[in-house]
Design a protein around this motif. Sequence first.
Motif, PDB file in Angstrom:
ATOM      1  N   GLY A 123      49.494  59.703  51.565  1.00 46.62           N
ATOM      2  CA  GLY A 123      48.046  59.646  51.695  1.00 46.62           C
ATOM      3  C   GLY A 123      47.646  58.662  52.782  1.00 46.62           C
ATOM      4  O   GLY A 123      46.747  58.915  53.576  1.00 46.62           O
ATOM      5  N   ASP A 124      48.320  57.518  52.838  1.00 42.44           N
ATOM      6  CA  ASP A 124      48.087  56.484  53.845  1.00 42.44           C
ATOM      7  C   ASP A 124      49.443  56.168  54.479  1.00 42.44           C
ATOM      8  O   ASP A 124      50.157  55.273  54.039  1.00 42.44           O
ATOM      9  N   GLN A 125      49.791  56.926  55.517  1.00 42.29           N
ATOM     10  CA  GLN A 125      51.113  56.802  56.127  1.00 42.29           C
ATOM     11  C   GLN A 125      51.377  55.393  56.643  1.00 42.29           C
ATOM     12  O   GLN A 125      52.478  54.870  56.501  1.00 42.29           O
ATOM     13  N   HIS A 126      50.382  54.769  57.222  1.00 40.59           N
ATOM     14  CA  HIS A 126      50.568  53.413  57.746  1.00 40.59           C
ATOM     15  C   HIS A 126      50.968  52.447  56.624  1.00 40.59           C
ATOM     16  O   HIS A 126      51.915  51.670  56.772  1.00 40.59           O
ATOM     17  N   ALA A 127      50.282  52.500  55.493  1.00 41.14           N
ATOM     18  CA  ALA A 127      50.583  51.605  54.374  1.00 41.14           C
ATOM     19  C   ALA A 127      51.978  51.887  53.804  1.00 41.14           C
ATOM     20  O   ALA A 127      52.716  50.965  53.460  1.00 41.14           O
ATOM     21  N   VAL A 128      52.347  53.168  53.711  1.00 42.15           N
ATOM     22  CA  VAL A 128      53.669  53.536  53.195  1.00 42.15           C
ATOM     23  C   VAL A 128      54.752  53.029  54.142  1.00 42.15           C
ATOM     24  O   VAL A 128      55.751  52.446  53.698  1.00 42.15           O
ATOM     25  N   ASP A 129      54.574  53.219  55.435  1.00 43.17           N
ATOM     26  CA  ASP A 129      55.551  52.724  56.425  1.00 43.17           C
ATOM     27  C   ASP A 129      55.688  51.211  56.341  1.00 43.17           C
ATOM     28  O   ASP A 129      56.804  50.682  56.390  1.00 43.17           O
ATOM     29  N   GLU A 130      54.576  50.503  56.240  1.00 37.17           N
ATOM     30  CA  GLU A 130      54.614  49.040  56.132  1.00 37.17           C
ATOM     31  C   GLU A 130      55.402  48.616  54.905  1.00 37.17           C
ATOM     32  O   GLU A 130      56.202  47.680  54.965  1.00 37.17           O
ATOM     33  N   PHE A 131      55.168  49.293  53.787  1.00 42.70           N
ATOM     34  CA  PHE A 131      55.843  48.907  52.537  1.00 42.70           C
ATOM     35  C   PHE A 131      57.356  49.052  52.658  1.00 42.70           C
ATOM     36  O   PHE A 131      58.105  48.168  52.257  1.00 42.70           O
ATOM     37  N   TRP A 132      57.832  50.185  53.194  1.00 44.56           N
ATOM     38  CA  TRP A 132      59.270  50.472  53.230  1.00 44.56           C
ATOM     39  C   TRP A 132      59.985  49.836  54.415  1.00 44.56           C
ATOM     40  O   TRP A 132      61.201  49.848  54.472  1.00 44.56           O
ATOM     41  N   SER A 133      59.246  49.286  55.389  1.00 46.71           N
ATOM     42  CA  SER A 133      59.881  48.692  56.569  1.00 46.71           C
ATOM     43  C   SER A 133      60.349  47.285  56.326  1.00 46.71           C
ATOM     44  O   SER A 133      59.970  46.614  55.423  1.00 46.71           O
TER      45      SER A 133
END
Length: 133
Positions: A123-133
């Motif tokens: 839903g929020d790709q930026h937030a998901v990427d930040e979390f898993w990075s």
Amino acid sequence: MSYAPEHPHVILLRDGYTAFAKGDLDYIREILAEDVVHSVSGRSKISGKYRGKDQVLEFYVRVFEISGGTFRSEPYAFLADVDHGVALVHTTAERAGRTLDDHGADIHRFVGGQIAEIRYLAGDQHAVDEFWS
């Protein structure tokens, strides 16, 4: 009022998410096609394509390990027909002082009554990427 019975693929998806929540990888292995592909959108360290049952199941275990066992993908709606299914999911996890709270979609393709393809769309790709990075 009469309702039509649920499509068998809705039942398969619901049972699959229940098995996932319980860590029942044997059941998940049964419902995945041999050449299944699970695609994870984005640019994080978990993004990419996982091919075959073994890689997909290893990916699921890795997500649990990275999140310290906190990863949850809880479906709140299903749509399915003969060839495709969608699960709207609320995904949560915690790691390294960060919290993931996303509403996305898992899009499935079925072949022979098994899941042949899964595409996760955040839903929020930026937030998901930040979390898993």
